[in-house]
Scaffold this motif. Structure first.
Motif, PDB file in Angstrom:
ATOM      1  N   GLU A 150       7.837   3.464   9.597  1.00 12.37           N
ATOM      2  CA  GLU A 150       8.598   3.714   8.368  1.00 12.37           C
ATOM      3  C   GLU A 150       8.819   5.196   8.073  1.00 12.37           C
ATOM      4  O   GLU A 150       9.687   5.543   7.258  1.00 12.37           O
ATOM      5  CB  GLU A 150       7.861   3.102   7.177  1.00 12.37           C
ATOM      6  CG  GLU A 150       7.571   1.618   7.284  1.00 12.37           C
ATOM      7  CD  GLU A 150       6.504   1.169   6.293  1.00 12.37           C
ATOM      8  OE1 GLU A 150       6.632   1.509   5.098  1.00 12.37           O
ATOM      9  OE2 GLU A 150       5.534   0.510   6.708  1.00 12.37           O
ATOM     10  N   THR A 151       8.049   6.064   8.715  1.00 11.73           N
ATOM     11  CA  THR A 151       8.074   7.477   8.317  1.00 11.73           C
ATOM     12  C   THR A 151       9.409   8.167   8.581  1.00 11.73           C
ATOM     13  O   THR A 151       9.920   8.873   7.692  1.00 11.73           O
ATOM     14  CB  THR A 151       6.925   8.236   8.999  1.00 11.73           C
ATOM     15  OG1 THR A 151       5.682   7.664   8.575  1.00 11.73           O
ATOM     16  CG2 THR A 151       6.951   9.706   8.638  1.00 11.73           C
TER      17      THR A 151
ATOM     18  N   GLU B 263       3.048   9.982   2.001  1.00  9.60           N
ATOM     19  CA  GLU B 263       3.094   8.807   1.134  1.00  9.60           C
ATOM     20  C   GLU B 263       3.164   7.517   1.945  1.00  9.60           C
ATOM     21  O   GLU B 263       2.519   6.518   1.602  1.00  9.60           O
ATOM     22  CB  GLU B 263       4.267   8.897   0.165  1.00  9.60           C
ATOM     23  CG  GLU B 263       4.280   7.765  -0.836  1.00  9.60           C
ATOM     24  CD  GLU B 263       5.116   8.058  -2.077  1.00  9.60           C
ATOM     25  OE1 GLU B 263       5.037   7.255  -3.033  1.00  9.60           O
ATOM     26  OE2 GLU B 263       5.832   9.082  -2.096  1.00  9.60           O
ATOM     27  N   VAL B 264       3.926   7.525   3.037  1.00 10.68           N
ATOM     28  CA  VAL B 264       3.998   6.338   3.882  1.00 10.68           C
ATOM     29  C   VAL B 264       2.621   5.996   4.444  1.00 10.68           C
ATOM     30  O   VAL B 264       2.145   4.857   4.352  1.00 10.68           O
ATOM     31  CB  VAL B 264       4.996   6.541   5.038  1.00 10.68           C
ATOM     32  CG1 VAL B 264       4.916   5.366   6.021  1.00 10.68           C
ATOM     33  CG2 VAL B 264       6.413   6.677   4.511  1.00 10.68           C
TER      34      VAL B 264
ATOM     35  N   ALA C 250       6.617  13.215   1.835  1.00 11.43           N
ATOM     36  CA  ALA C 250       7.214  11.895   2.044  1.00 11.43           C
ATOM     37  C   ALA C 250       6.506  11.166   3.180  1.00 11.43           C
ATOM     38  O   ALA C 250       6.281   9.951   3.109  1.00 11.43           O
ATOM     39  CB  ALA C 250       8.705  12.034   2.343  1.00 11.43           C
TER      40      ALA C 250
ATOM     41  N   GLN D 125       5.293  13.859  -7.110  1.00 10.91           N
ATOM     42  CA  GLN D 125       4.767  13.433  -5.813  1.00 10.91           C
ATOM     43  C   GLN D 125       3.263  13.611  -5.672  1.00 10.91           C
ATOM     44  O   GLN D 125       2.560  12.711  -5.217  1.00 10.91           O
ATOM     45  CB  GLN D 125       5.437  14.236  -4.689  1.00 10.91           C
ATOM     46  CG  GLN D 125       6.695  13.649  -4.113  1.00 10.91           C
ATOM     47  CD  GLN D 125       7.161  14.468  -2.918  1.00 10.91           C
ATOM     48  OE1 GLN D 125       7.132  15.706  -2.941  1.00 10.91           O
ATOM     49  NE2 GLN D 125       7.575  13.792  -1.879  1.00 10.91           N
TER      50      GLN D 125
ATOM     51  N   ARG E 267      15.472   9.721   4.237  1.00  6.39           N
ATOM     52  CA  ARG E 267      15.974   9.393   2.900  1.00  6.39           C
ATOM     53  C   ARG E 267      15.840  10.594   1.963  1.00  6.39           C
ATOM     54  O   ARG E 267      16.752  10.899   1.189  1.00  6.39           O
ATOM     55  CB  ARG E 267      15.204   8.205   2.338  1.00  6.39           C
ATOM     56  CG  ARG E 267      15.706   7.746   0.971  1.00  6.39           C
ATOM     57  CD  ARG E 267      15.050   6.441   0.533  1.00  6.39           C
ATOM     58  NE  ARG E 267      13.583   6.559   0.452  1.00  6.39           N
ATOM     59  CZ  ARG E 267      12.741   6.003   1.310  1.00  6.39           C
ATOM     60  NH1 ARG E 267      13.196   5.293   2.328  1.00  6.39           N
ATOM     61  NH2 ARG E 267      11.430   6.155   1.156  1.00  6.39           N
TER      62      ARG E 267
ATOM     63  N   ARG F  79       0.138   4.711   1.744  1.00  7.61           N
ATOM     64  CA  ARG F  79       0.406   3.351   1.262  1.00  7.61           C
ATOM     65  C   ARG F  79       0.022   2.301   2.303  1.00  7.61           C
ATOM     66  O   ARG F  79      -0.447   1.207   1.955  1.00  7.61           O
ATOM     67  CB  ARG F  79       1.869   3.206   0.847  1.00  7.61           C
ATOM     68  CG  ARG F  79       2.197   4.006  -0.422  1.00  7.61           C
ATOM     69  CD  ARG F  79       3.561   3.677  -0.992  1.00  7.61           C
ATOM     70  NE  ARG F  79       3.838   4.498  -2.165  1.00  7.61           N
ATOM     71  CZ  ARG F  79       3.369   4.259  -3.386  1.00  7.61           C
ATOM     72  NH1 ARG F  79       2.605   3.195  -3.591  1.00  7.61           N
ATOM     73  NH2 ARG F  79       3.664   5.051  -4.398  1.00  7.61           N
TER      74      ARG F  79
ATOM     75  N   ALA G 271      11.770   7.300   5.871  1.00  8.71           N
ATOM     76  CA  ALA G 271      11.354   7.838   4.572  1.00  8.71           C
ATOM     77  C   ALA G 271      11.695   9.313   4.461  1.00  8.71           C
ATOM     78  O   ALA G 271      12.191   9.781   3.422  1.00  8.71           O
ATOM     79  CB  ALA G 271       9.858   7.619   4.380  1.00  8.71           C
TER      80      ALA G 271
END
Length: 416
Positions: free
Chosen positions: A44-45, A293-294, A290, A71, A51, A297, A48
């Motif tokens: 997913e990084t 955060e991936v 960013a 953040q 984006r 989570r 992310a």
């Protein structure tokens, strides 16, 4: 214990974390046993980060600061709840581990006026010892280094004897970087508190694989990196933790605008923000955050209890196979054998550990080397399978049996 490959495959079939492996790239491209140095890239990084680049920066421009400014605390709260056992508003993602260590160490020293000694472990990670020495030199303090066994780690009786009414702050890693020896945060915190000493923990070598339970332990301060088991990427921003009850008492030494009470007022004098925000400094690295955060989570979703259980099982398999296959080749386990005293990596000692490391790399296995003669294996519970451990150890025993490592130059020859 059944040490067959079929038994390892059966453990994978029953693994409650098995589905997380597909959420990382490159998992079928080799046997990666160095997740305790740098975690794999989450699938997913890239999206992310893209984006943030394309939408938030590319289109939103400065208007995206309404999201970016949150953040540090947003990701901090994810780590607090899902990984560190802390409360909301106690964790901030900010700066590097070394900078965070410096900020909290100086804040702790200032909170203990009249005390002139800092304590650290003589075998701790270099940055920790260097930062302690630098702060001591700048403040006219004395450093008291506590000896620790290179394999079994710190003796708490020896540590307790070093803590007295001259000590301001104790800096200590939860997991020894070389051997994986694990320290009981709650017990050390109790010992230190009895002496009026603040403890600053470095959680870098266990965060995301070993429970910290900071609130339950009553921990004061902590820092840690996000690029190992938390998979935030190389050079990813670190995190810091400050117990809620201490936040208003402490003032960190780097007075940057992101730690100010009303940063956009651009006032003439610095006033620290309320809560954990006061431990921020400058503009955060938004793109890198960013990625953090991936990873944060994913770890929180997996759950620290399940990650710990699998990490222990993986390292138990490493030790069992080392005893069965490698002892006859002069390899000894250089990590604590008691599962409760070990983090999520295992060190193996051998006089030619450097050559063994290079031979394994050439055979599709990635471990790492630590001085003086340690081959370190860090199977990360999020994406490492039990058959990966079995195959890596099988290749190591083949290298030893064939003497394939003998043809590799020594580390000294390589350096010179």
């Amino acid at each position: 214990m059944d040490l067959s490959r079929a038994a390892a495959a059966a453990l994978d079939d029953a693994d409650p974390l098995a589905a997380f492996r597909a959420r990382f790239t490159g998992v079928d491209g080799g046997l990666y046993m160095d997740g305790n140095s740098l975690g794999r890239l989450p699938v997913e990084t890239p999206a992310a980060v893209a984006r943030v680049v394309e939408q938030e920066w590319g289109r939103g421009l400065v208007g995206s600061w309404s999201s970016w400014v949150e953040q540090s605390r947003r990701i901090g709260d994810v780590l607090a709840d899902g990984v560190l056992g802390a409360r909301p508003g106690e964790v901030l993602v900010s700066d590097t581990t070394s900078v965070d260590l410096y900020k909290l160490l100086v804040a702790g020293v200032d909170a203990r006026p009249g005390r002139d000694v800092l304590v650290c472990c003589a075998d701790d990670f270099p940055t920790d010892r260097y930062v302690v020495a630098g702060v001591a030199a700048a403040r006219g303090l004395t450093v008291r280094e506590v000896d620790a066994h290179i394999d079994t780690g710190l003796d708490l009786d020896v540590l307790a004897a070093s803590l007295d009414d001259r000590v301001a702050v104790l800096v200590l890693s939860q997991v020894a970087y070389r051997s994986g020896a694990l320290v009981d945060i709650a017990e050390v915190t109790r010992l230190a508190r009895d002496a009026g000493v603040i403890v600053l923990w470095d959680l870098s070598h266990g965060a995301g694989a070993v429970p910290a339970e900071l609130t339950a332990a009553g921990a004061d301060l902590a820092v840690g990196c996000t690029y190992k088991y938390l998979n935030g990427g190389p050079g990813a921003p670190a995190f810091l933790y400050v117990r809620r009850e201490l936040q208003e008492q402490l003032r960190q030494p780097i007075w940057g605008w992101f730690g100010a009470r009303d940063q956009f007022a651009m006032g003439p004098a610095y006033e620290p923000a309320d809560g954990v925000d006061r431990f921020g400094v400058g503009t955060p690295p938004v793109l890198a955050m960013a990625a953090v955060e991936v990873g944060a989570r994913i770890s929180a979703e997996a759950g620290i209890e399940r990650l710990t259980a699998k990490g222990r099982a993986l390292t138990e398999l490493v030790i069992a196979l080392a005893d069965e296959w490698l002892a006859g080749h002069g390899v000894t386990v250089a990590s604590p054998r008691e599962v409760a005293r070990r983090g999520s990596h295992v060190s193996l000692a051998h006089p030619q550990a450097w050559q063994l490391t290079q031979a394994l790399v050439d055979r599709g296995v990635v471990p790492d080397f630590r001085t003086p003669d340690r081959l370190r294996l860090g199977p990360a519970p999020l994406y490492t399978r039990f058959v990966d451990v079995w195959d890596a150890m099988d290749r190591l025993r083949t290298v030893l049996a064939e003497g394939a490592h003998e043809s590799y130059p020594t580390q000294r020859a390589r350096v010179t």
